[in-house]
Motif scaffolding. Structure first.
Motif, PDB file in Angstrom:
ATOM      1  N   LYS A   1       0.538 -63.081  10.026  1.00  0.00           N
ATOM      2  CA  LYS A   1      -0.201 -63.036  10.293  1.00  0.00           C
ATOM      3  C   LYS A   1      -0.806 -61.878  10.371  1.00  0.00           C
ATOM      4  CE  LYS A   1      -2.261 -66.520  11.056  1.00  0.00           C
ATOM      5  NZ  LYS A   1      -3.268 -67.480  10.228  1.00  0.00           N
ATOM      6  N   PHE A   2      -0.094 -61.134  11.367  1.00  0.00           N
ATOM      7  CA  PHE A   2      -0.394 -59.692  11.356  1.00  0.00           C
ATOM      8  C   PHE A   2      -0.578 -58.988  10.370  1.00  0.00           C
ATOM      9  CE2 PHE A   2       1.765 -58.548  15.610  1.00  0.00           C
ATOM     10  CZ  PHE A   2       2.160 -59.336  16.011  1.00  0.00           C
ATOM     11  N   LEU A   3      -0.043 -58.903   9.305  1.00  0.00           N
ATOM     12  CA  LEU A   3      -0.716 -58.478   8.178  1.00  0.00           C
ATOM     13  C   LEU A   3      -2.433 -59.326   8.040  1.00  0.00           C
ATOM     14  CD1 LEU A   3       2.327 -58.496   5.458  1.00  0.00           C
ATOM     15  CD2 LEU A   3       1.013 -56.900   6.864  1.00  0.00           C
ATOM     16  N   GLU A   4      -2.495 -60.406   7.728  1.00  0.00           N
ATOM     17  CA  GLU A   4      -3.463 -61.061   7.677  1.00  0.00           C
ATOM     18  C   GLU A   4      -4.628 -60.396   8.287  1.00  0.00           C
ATOM     19  OE1 GLU A   4      -2.481 -65.358   6.751  1.00  0.00           O
ATOM     20  OE2 GLU A   4      -4.214 -64.968   7.494  1.00  0.00           O
ATOM     21  N   MET A   5      -4.150 -60.439   9.691  1.00  0.00           N
ATOM     22  CA  MET A   5      -5.393 -60.025  10.571  1.00  0.00           C
ATOM     23  C   MET A   5      -5.640 -58.100  11.379  1.00  0.00           C
ATOM     24  SD  MET A   5      -5.270 -63.589  13.069  1.00  0.00           S
ATOM     25  CE  MET A   5      -6.667 -63.163  14.502  1.00  0.00           C
ATOM     26  N   ALA A   6      -4.394 -57.592  10.836  1.00  0.00           N
ATOM     27  CA  ALA A   6      -4.828 -56.632  10.507  1.00  0.00           C
ATOM     28  C   ALA A   6      -4.038 -55.714  12.718  1.00  0.00           C
ATOM     29  CB  ALA A   6      -5.658 -55.973  10.582  1.00  0.00           C
ATOM     30  N   ALA A   7      -2.756 -56.934  12.629  1.00  0.00           N
ATOM     31  CA  ALA A   7      -2.799 -56.693  14.100  1.00  0.00           C
ATOM     32  C   ALA A   7      -1.545 -55.684  14.495  1.00  0.00           C
ATOM     33  CB  ALA A   7      -1.730 -57.830  14.231  1.00  0.00           C
ATOM     34  N   LEU A   8      -1.805 -54.255  13.424  1.00  0.00           N
ATOM     35  CA  LEU A   8      -1.425 -53.429  13.681  1.00  0.00           C
ATOM     36  C   LEU A   8      -1.857 -52.212  13.087  1.00  0.00           C
ATOM     37  CD1 LEU A   8       1.955 -52.861  11.109  1.00  0.00           C
ATOM     38  CD2 LEU A   8       0.178 -55.335  11.050  1.00  0.00           C
TER      39      LEU A   8
ATOM     40  N   ILE B   1       4.874 -48.713  14.636  1.00  0.00           N
ATOM     41  CA  ILE B   1       6.467 -48.155  15.586  1.00  0.00           C
ATOM     42  C   ILE B   1       6.157 -49.156  16.369  1.00  0.00           C
ATOM     43  CG2 ILE B   1       6.709 -46.994  17.429  1.00  0.00           C
ATOM     44  CD1 ILE B   1       7.128 -45.526  15.005  1.00  0.00           C
ATOM     45  N   CYS B   2       5.612 -50.260  16.681  1.00  0.00           N
ATOM     46  CA  CYS B   2       5.281 -51.168  18.155  1.00  0.00           C
ATOM     47  C   CYS B   2       5.919 -52.662  17.453  1.00  0.00           C
ATOM     48  CB  CYS B   2       4.660 -51.220  18.537  1.00  0.00           C
ATOM     49  SG  CYS B   2       2.615 -52.087  18.428  1.00  0.00           S
ATOM     50  N   THR B   3       5.598 -52.641  16.262  1.00  0.00           N
ATOM     51  CA  THR B   3       5.830 -53.647  15.810  1.00  0.00           C
ATOM     52  C   THR B   3       7.226 -55.037  15.886  1.00  0.00           C
ATOM     53  OG1 THR B   3       3.157 -52.451  14.241  1.00  0.00           O
ATOM     54  CG2 THR B   3       4.403 -55.113  13.556  1.00  0.00           C
ATOM     55  N   PRO B   4       7.604 -53.997  15.061  1.00  0.00           N
ATOM     56  CA  PRO B   4       9.014 -54.955  15.356  1.00  0.00           C
ATOM     57  C   PRO B   4       9.613 -55.785  16.775  1.00  0.00           C
ATOM     58  CG  PRO B   4       9.969 -52.521  14.171  1.00  0.00           C
ATOM     59  CD  PRO B   4       8.060 -52.347  14.681  1.00  0.00           C
TER      60      PRO B   4
ATOM     61  N   CYS C   1      -1.628 -48.273  19.909  1.00  0.00           N
ATOM     62  CA  CYS C   1      -2.968 -48.382  18.557  1.00  0.00           C
ATOM     63  C   CYS C   1      -4.000 -49.470  19.088  1.00  0.00           C
ATOM     64  CB  CYS C   1      -1.952 -48.240  17.235  1.00  0.00           C
ATOM     65  SG  CYS C   1      -1.073 -47.111  16.889  1.00  0.00           S
ATOM     66  N   THR C   2      -3.262 -50.814  19.246  1.00  0.00           N
ATOM     67  CA  THR C   2      -3.792 -51.516  18.736  1.00  0.00           C
ATOM     68  C   THR C   2      -5.174 -52.191  19.810  1.00  0.00           C
ATOM     69  OG1 THR C   2      -2.810 -53.259  19.236  1.00  0.00           O
ATOM     70  CG2 THR C   2      -2.936 -52.787  16.619  1.00  0.00           C
ATOM     71  N   GLY C   3      -4.535 -51.533  20.765  1.00  0.00           N
ATOM     72  CA  GLY C   3      -5.954 -52.405  22.383  1.00  0.00           C
ATOM     73  C   GLY C   3      -5.088 -53.960  22.934  1.00  0.00           C
ATOM     74  N   TYR C   4      -3.966 -54.175  21.908  1.00  0.00           N
ATOM     75  CA  TYR C   4      -3.808 -55.486  22.424  1.00  0.00           C
ATOM     76  C   TYR C   4      -4.347 -56.506  21.622  1.00  0.00           C
ATOM     77  CZ  TYR C   4      -0.723 -52.692  24.926  1.00  0.00           C
ATOM     78  OH  TYR C   4       0.188 -51.471  25.500  1.00  0.00           O
ATOM     79  N   ASP C   5      -5.508 -56.192  21.032  1.00  0.00           N
ATOM     80  CA  ASP C   5      -6.153 -57.537  21.232  1.00  0.00           C
ATOM     81  C   ASP C   5      -6.539 -57.879  20.233  1.00  0.00           C
ATOM     82  OD1 ASP C   5      -8.003 -58.610  23.200  1.00  0.00           O
ATOM     83  OD2 ASP C   5      -9.662 -59.185  21.435  1.00  0.00           O
ATOM     84  N   LYS C   6      -5.840 -57.433  19.160  1.00  0.00           N
ATOM     85  CA  LYS C   6      -5.786 -58.535  17.664  1.00  0.00           C
ATOM     86  C   LYS C   6      -4.126 -58.951  17.566  1.00  0.00           C
ATOM     87  CE  LYS C   6      -8.717 -55.202  14.838  1.00  0.00           C
ATOM     88  NZ  LYS C   6      -8.007 -54.870  13.285  1.00  0.00           N
ATOM     89  N   ILE C   7      -3.210 -58.172  18.415  1.00  0.00           N
ATOM     90  CA  ILE C   7      -1.871 -58.720  18.650  1.00  0.00           C
ATOM     91  C   ILE C   7      -2.469 -60.232  18.947  1.00  0.00           C
ATOM     92  CG2 ILE C   7       0.251 -57.927  20.182  1.00  0.00           C
ATOM     93  CD1 ILE C   7       0.587 -55.604  19.068  1.00  0.00           C
ATOM     94  N   VAL C   8      -2.221 -59.972  19.943  1.00  0.00           N
ATOM     95  CA  VAL C   8      -2.247 -61.211  21.317  1.00  0.00           C
ATOM     96  C   VAL C   8      -3.350 -62.269  20.242  1.00  0.00           C
ATOM     97  CG1 VAL C   8      -3.811 -62.285  23.079  1.00  0.00           C
ATOM     98  CG2 VAL C   8      -2.477 -60.202  23.324  1.00  0.00           C
TER      99      VAL C   8
ATOM    100  N   ALA D   1      -3.044 -62.838  16.729  1.00  0.00           N
ATOM    101  CA  ALA D   1      -2.527 -62.801  15.958  1.00  0.00           C
ATOM    102  C   ALA D   1      -1.232 -64.088  15.849  1.00  0.00           C
ATOM    103  CB  ALA D   1      -1.986 -61.733  15.558  1.00  0.00           C
ATOM    104  N   VAL D   2      -1.290 -63.742  17.527  1.00  0.00           N
ATOM    105  CA  VAL D   2       0.103 -64.372  17.936  1.00  0.00           C
ATOM    106  C   VAL D   2      -0.093 -66.298  18.651  1.00  0.00           C
ATOM    107  CG1 VAL D   2       1.920 -64.815  20.219  1.00  0.00           C
ATOM    108  CG2 VAL D   2       1.189 -62.410  18.876  1.00  0.00           C
TER     109      VAL D   2
END
Ligand SMILES: Cc1cc2nc3c(=O)[nH]c(=O)nc-3n(C[C@H](O)[C@H](O)[C@H](O)COP(=O)(O)OP(=O)(O)OC[C@H]3O[C@@H](n4cnc5c(N)ncnc54)[C@H](O)[C@@H]3O)c2cc1C
Ligand code: FES
Ligand code: FES
Lengths: 159, 289
Positions: free
Chosen positions: A91-98, A102-105, A137-144, A146-147
């Motif tokens: 999902k992180f790849l699909e949604m470009a959540a990175l 560096i923070c991704t792992p 980098c991401t501003g968190y929104d995409k990370i949140v 994607a989760v």
């Protein structure tokens, strides 16, 4: 002073290593063990890039002594994918959540630990759980997002 | 080059012995979230690190015969939160410990480390003070107890003798109509150091406050027990006048520093504001017990 001999389990595999008494788990992972997926952003517990689990509990490996691994179970980002990527990774790849990654792992380790405990988190819960994972980098929104979407997929629910 | 020794004793006696034998060059390791940061910064350079997490008594949460709790000094915030009963009886203590750092820090940080690090801004300490926690200490000369507010001596300094280890916190049993709460003021919503922290524990009988304790953090060299504030609450119905009086007692107790997080005037003002808000939460919870 002689090095300490430590027997532990990393990503399900028995593992032995030598370390200094004041060496961090992160140093040993990235150095002698060659597991460089865990990153060092700060070395002081602030950024979460070094997140691993110790007996199933999310911790900063920079704030854990390698000697403490004796007889314990450690999981790192290297153990997250099986034959296939973990749904969070996909999902992180699909949604470009990175972006730089560096923070991704650390984010992935933290998010996995959240979903294991709480398969249906609110956005608020996701944001608080991940508060110790800094991303420049991401501003968190995409990370949140994607989760949240991974959680929904894993519950088998619709988007 | 390193000549540091790492020990992980399984008994308290061994830990005390090793700590005493290190003649001031030993450090206890609980969660390491202060210690490892300090070692890395070079501000602390121990010769012996004594990890206390293999000691049963220090890592357990037990209910005492009277209905209180004995919380091991080496119990992490995450374990505290997961205890089904503790957060019902002492929600303020648990919420204070859970404000420490992130999820990752919670997995390691202990109330014992928070107290023994000696920061006046340690979040769990005002809540423990309000709770009336009794600290069990073990050292080369045996066991003793101290009220939690008597442990800190100044920033980074404790009233502990060489070789003494904090073993556990004993939280008393609660009469009906009791509860507690903890609030802190920080400039952001997470991951920051308290500008002011306030713990309130109280008992209500038919709407009248019959017992209260107030702990204040980050406004003096050590966390404070504010007896004047408790006195103002006891006997009242927590009406506006009583709350104003208690807030003023908190402000009067402040001896804060000026720093980038808050000025003296701001910290003093906020101490009163937090007292009122924290007391309201504790009272609302007590009303349900
Ligand atoms: C990113 C980050 C965020 C943080 N946020 C907060 C916060 O919001 N609020 C807050 O209050 N703190 C915060 N802290 C500080 C720290 O996490 C807490 O003070 C924590 O409670 C320390 O506990 P510990 O078990 O990790 O202590 P340790 O680091 O293991 O120990 C701290 C000190 O106490 C001594 N010690 C520990 N246990 C004992 C014992 N049983 N007997 C005698 N001596 C002992 C150690 O030798 C050491 O000197 C933060 C730290 C980090 C890295
Ligand atoms: S490197 Fe461990 S938290 Fe930043
Ligand atoms: S993607 Fe660059 S720090 Fe998060």
């Amino acid at each position: 002073m002689a090095k300490l001999h430590v027997s532990t389990t990393i990503n399900g595999e028995p593992q032995e290593f030598l370390c200094d008494a004041d060496q961090s788990m992160l140093d040993v992972l990235r150095g002698p063990l060659g597991l460089t997926g865990s990153k060092e952003g700060c070395g002081s517990g602030d950024c979460g890039a070094c997140s691993i689990t110790l007996d199933g509990r999310l911790v900063c490996s920079c704030l854990m002594l390698a000697a403490e691994a004796e007889g314990r179970q450690i999981a790192t980002i290297e153990g997250m994918a099986g034959e296939e990527l973990h749904p969070l990774q996909t999902k992180f790849l699909e949604m470009a959540a990175l972006q730089c990654g560096i923070c991704t792992p650390g984010v992935l380790m933290a998010a996995k630990s959240l979903l294991e405990r709480n398969p249906d988190p609110t956005e608020h819960e996701v944001r608080f759980w991940l508060a110790g994972n800094l991303c420049r980098c991401t501003g968190y929104d995409k990370i949140v997002r994607a989760v949240m979407e991974t959680a929904a997929d894993m519950r088998g629910g619709a988007r | 080059m390193t000549d540091i020794q790492y020990l992980a004793p399984r008994t308290l006696d061994e830990a005390v012995q090793a700590f005493a034998a290190s003649s001031g060059k030993g450090r206890i390791l609980a969660g390491g979230t202060d210690l490892l940061v300090q070692m890395r910064a070079g501000t602390v350079t121990p010769h012996t690190i004594i990890d206390i997490k293999k000691i049963g008594e220090m890592t357990a949460i037990e209910e005492t015969a009277g209905g209180g709790f004995r919380v091991g000094a080496g119990v992490s915030g995450a374990i505290l939160r997961e205890h089904p009963k503790l957060k019902k009886v002492w929600p303020g203590v648990v919420e204070a410990a859970n404000l420490i750092g992130s999820t990752q820090i919670q997995g390691r940080a202990t109330a014992g480390g928070n107290l023994c690090n000696g920061s006046p801004a340690g979040d769990s300490v005002p809540a423990m003070v309000a709770a009336g926690a009794i600290v069990t200490i073990q050292g080369p000369k045996g066991r003793r107890e101290l009220p939690v507010e008597a442990v800190p001596k100044g920033p980074g300094r404790l009233n502990l003798e060489p070789g003494e280890i904090v073993v556990s916190f004993t939280l008393p049993a609660r009469p009906k109509g009791s509860s507690d709460a903890y609030l802190r003021m920080i400039p952001r919503t997470e991951m920051d150091i308290a500008v002011v922290g306030c713990g309130v524990s109280l008992t209500l009988e038919k709407g009248v406050c019959t017992a209260a304790r107030v702990g204040l953090g980050a406004v003096a060299p050590t966390v404070l027990l504010v007896e004047g504030a408790a006195k103002a609450l006891i006997g009242s119905k927590l009406d506006e006048a009583a709350l104003d009086k208690a807030a003023n007692a908190c402000r009067a107790a402040c001896r804060p520093i000026d720093d980038k997080r808050g000025t003296i005037a701001y910290r003093t003002q906020i101490a009163g504001v937090l007292l009122k808000r924290t007391a309201a939460i504790a009272a609302e919870r007590a009303g349900r017990n």
